[in-house]
Design an enzyme around this catalytic site. Structure first.
Site, short mmCIF file in Angstrom:
data_model
loop_
_atom_site.label_atom_id
_atom_site.label_comp_id
_atom_site.label_asym_id
_atom_site.label_seq_id
_atom_site.Cartn_x
_atom_site.Cartn_y
_atom_site.Cartn_z
N THR A 155 26.91 40.13 41.85
CA THR A 155 27.94 40.04 40.66
C THR A 155 27.17 40.64 39.51
OG1 THR A 155 28.48 37.63 41.52
CG2 THR A 155 28.43 37.96 39.04
N GLY A 334 54.98 22.21 42.06
CA GLY A 334 55.88 23.17 43.08
C GLY A 334 55.80 24.59 42.68
N GLU A 356 26.02 31.44 45.73
CA GLU A 356 25.02 30.58 45.34
C GLU A 356 24.60 29.87 46.72
OE1 GLU A 356 23.69 29.90 41.70
OE2 GLU A 356 24.78 31.53 40.60
C1 LIG Z 1 32.57 36.97 44.50
C2 LIG Z 1 31.06 36.81 44.82
C3 LIG Z 1 29.89 37.17 44.02
C4 LIG Z 1 28.81 36.80 44.86
N1 LIG Z 1 27.45 37.12 43.94
C5 LIG Z 1 26.41 37.30 44.52
C6 LIG Z 1 25.16 37.73 43.50
O1 LIG Z 1 25.27 37.90 42.20
N2 LIG Z 1 24.16 37.90 44.04
C7 LIG Z 1 23.93 37.76 45.58
O2 LIG Z 1 22.52 38.02 45.98
N3 LIG Z 1 24.80 37.24 46.20
C8 LIG Z 1 26.22 36.97 45.88
N4 LIG Z 1 27.22 36.68 46.71
C9 LIG Z 1 26.91 36.58 47.97
C10 LIG Z 1 27.13 34.92 48.58
O3 LIG Z 1 26.03 34.17 47.74
C11 LIG Z 1 27.24 34.81 49.91
O4 LIG Z 1 28.49 35.62 50.26
C12 LIG Z 1 27.29 33.35 50.32
O5 LIG Z 1 25.59 33.04 50.25
C13 LIG Z 1 27.59 33.37 51.75
O6 LIG Z 1 27.04 34.34 52.79
P1 LIG Z 1 27.95 35.05 53.73
O7 LIG Z 1 29.22 35.42 52.84
O8 LIG Z 1 27.22 36.12 54.43
O9 LIG Z 1 28.68 34.05 54.75
P2 LIG Z 1 27.89 33.66 56.25
O10 LIG Z 1 26.39 33.35 55.83
O11 LIG Z 1 28.34 34.64 57.12
O12 LIG Z 1 28.66 32.44 56.59
C14 LIG Z 1 29.92 31.85 57.01
C15 LIG Z 1 30.22 30.81 57.32
O13 LIG Z 1 29.34 30.31 58.07
C16 LIG Z 1 28.53 29.05 57.52
N5 LIG Z 1 27.27 28.85 57.85
C17 LIG Z 1 26.37 30.10 57.84
N6 LIG Z 1 25.05 29.55 58.26
C18 LIG Z 1 25.29 28.28 58.45
C19 LIG Z 1 24.21 27.04 58.97
N7 LIG Z 1 23.17 27.55 59.23
N8 LIG Z 1 24.78 25.85 58.96
C20 LIG Z 1 26.20 25.66 58.77
N9 LIG Z 1 26.97 26.56 58.20
C21 LIG Z 1 26.36 27.69 58.16
C22 LIG Z 1 28.81 29.43 55.79
O14 LIG Z 1 28.73 28.27 55.32
C23 LIG Z 1 30.10 30.00 56.03
O15 LIG Z 1 31.21 29.12 56.03
C24 LIG Z 1 28.54 36.62 46.12
C25 LIG Z 1 29.63 36.78 46.92
C26 LIG Z 1 30.94 36.71 46.49
C27 LIG Z 1 32.06 36.60 47.36
#
Ligand SMILES: Cc1cc2nc3c(=O)[nH]c(=O)nc-3n(C[C@H](O)[C@H](O)[C@H](O)COP(=O)(O)OP(=O)(O)OC[C@H]3O[C@@H](n4cnc5c(N)ncnc54)[C@H](O)[C@@H]3O)c2cc1C
Length: 385
Positions: A155, A334, A356
């Protein structure tokens, strides 16, 4: 009746007026175009609001955590995308607050007084929830580190003047080999990807960052080598309630707009009665409870006592409430709701449950705290575990 101090009430009112003047009238347009909103940074300059978390000694407004949450709730009320810009800049600052020395704080915080923004670079392809799986490296050579790797979903990345980047200084040590660096925009080899297309918070900038042999002065290392994961976790504890605050604002706005639509749509005989009004009551109960959980976390932080669990609870509860309330608002109206700004609020809410740290990861944090006796938890937090 408010239990906020007169100063907090005045700050909240000023934020409300700013949001009414600059954010609400522009939110739909920027959501449609998916463009970032540089005009807002310009408009924010005089108020120094991007430096609201910066301590006085560095020229900032030095607001306590609760007061910051009051401002962020107003920004979330106006537009969660624009609110995300403010929250993410503070997120990056928090890492410097946690581990920066005096010189680093001065250098990082000063641009924010002029409404320049920062970005927090932790996530990588394949390293989101499992933040320790990142592959970006930082190799020390003389008085510099050379950074290589890719960050994603960052972000503010498209417009930030400074970044906090997490990278491995000791890949063999895994999570204990991660370190945090201040990286300035424009360094040779540091390039910014195209803006990501998103379901919601479309006016905020989200990009990939590419680091190819980027030379960063050793003086930009935050804390010591290997302390990166500890810094990131403390940063996220501080910053998660900001997402809770945006969520509360978003949910309250959806409810307020829904009430206006309901009153215009149902007049006289066709008013469905308690089937509808009790739903609105339940929505307000949820929003008020969410706000209280946010204020609880912020008051604990301001009191200087451990608040990791409450930080995670506020982020989880408030974002779940935002998702439920915005979705209910669309349901109640709706098709008219689906095609109105209520739809934007619903789309904007989804990310609150994801970034986050997803709400599943928050539940891991909360369940660990629930299963751990309080004194042991406090000792673990003190030891940075
Ligand atoms: C619009 C946007 C802005 C963002 N801004 C930033 C930023 O400024 N800086 C930054 O560093 N990141 C940022 N992110 C990244 C964001 O923090 C991550 O996408 C988020 O932490 C989830 O990681 P992932 O997408 O890799 O999902 P994954 O880790 O692949 O998770 C996929 C699913 O599996 C679940 N899961 C994964 N591990 C576990 C576990 N151990 N136990 C239970 N469930 C689990 C998750 O909850 C999720 O439902 C941003 C993302 C978006 C979309």
């Amino acid at each position: 009746m408010s239990i906020l101090s007169p100063e907090q009430q005045a700050i909240k009112q000023a934020a409300k007026e700013f949001v009414a003047k600059y954010i609400i009238p522009n939110a739909v347009t920027y959501d449609k175009t998916g463009e970032f909103h540089p005009f807002l940074l310009e408009a924010s300059r005089e108020s120094k609001i991007f430096a609201m978390a910066v301590p006085k000694e560095y020229g900032g407004l030095d607001y306590d955590a609760l007061t910051q949450a009051l401002v962020l709730e107003e920004w979330g009320y106006g537009c969660a995308g624009m609110g995300t810009t403010l929250a993410a800049s503070i997120l990056s600052m928090d890492s410097v607050m946690v581990a920066g020395n005096d010189d680093q704080k001065r250098r990082y915080f000063t641009p924010m007084i002029n409404a320049e923004i920062g970005a927090f670079g932790l996530t990588e392809p394949g390293a989101g929830s499992d933040a320790g799986a990142g592959k970006t490296t930082a190799v020390k050579t003389g008085d510099e580190y050379i950074l290589n790797g890719t960050k994603c979903w960052i972000t503010n990345g498209g417009f930030a003047s400074e970044f906090v980047i997490y990278a491995l200084t000791d890949p063999a040590a895994g999570m204990k080999g991660i370190s945090a660096f201040i990286v300035e925009r424009g360094l040779p080899g540091f390039t910014i990807g195209q803006a990501d297309h998103k379901l919601g918070i479309r006016s905020s900038s989200t990009v990939e960052l590419f680091l190819k042999d980027v030379h960063v002065p050793a003086a930009n290392l935050l804390g010591k080598e290997g302390e990166g994961m500890k810094i990131a976790m403390k940063t996220l504890d501080m910053a998660r309630p900001a997402i809770a605050a945006l969520s509360v604002g978003l949910a309250q706005r959806a409810l307020d707009e829904c009430v206006k639509m309901v009153q215009a749509r149902f007049t006289g005989k066709n008013y469905p009665g308690q089937t509808l009004s009790f739903k609105l009551a339940d929505m307000q109960i949820q929003v008020d409870a969410a706000r209280l959980s946010l204020h609880n976390a912020m008051r604990l932080r301001d009191a200087g006592v451990p608040y990791s669990k409450e930080s995670a609870i506020s982020k989880t509860f408030c974002s779940d409430v935002a998702m439920q309330v915005t979705s209910q608002a669309v349901t109640l109206m709706g098709s008219a709701g689906y095609a109105s700004e209520l739809g934007k609020f619903m789309r904007d809410s989804k990310i609150m449950q994801i970034y986050e740290g997803t709400n599943q990861i928050q539940r891991l944090v909360i369940s660990r705290a629930v299963l751990t006796p309080a004194p042991a938890m406090a000792a673990a937090q003190k030891a940075g575990k």
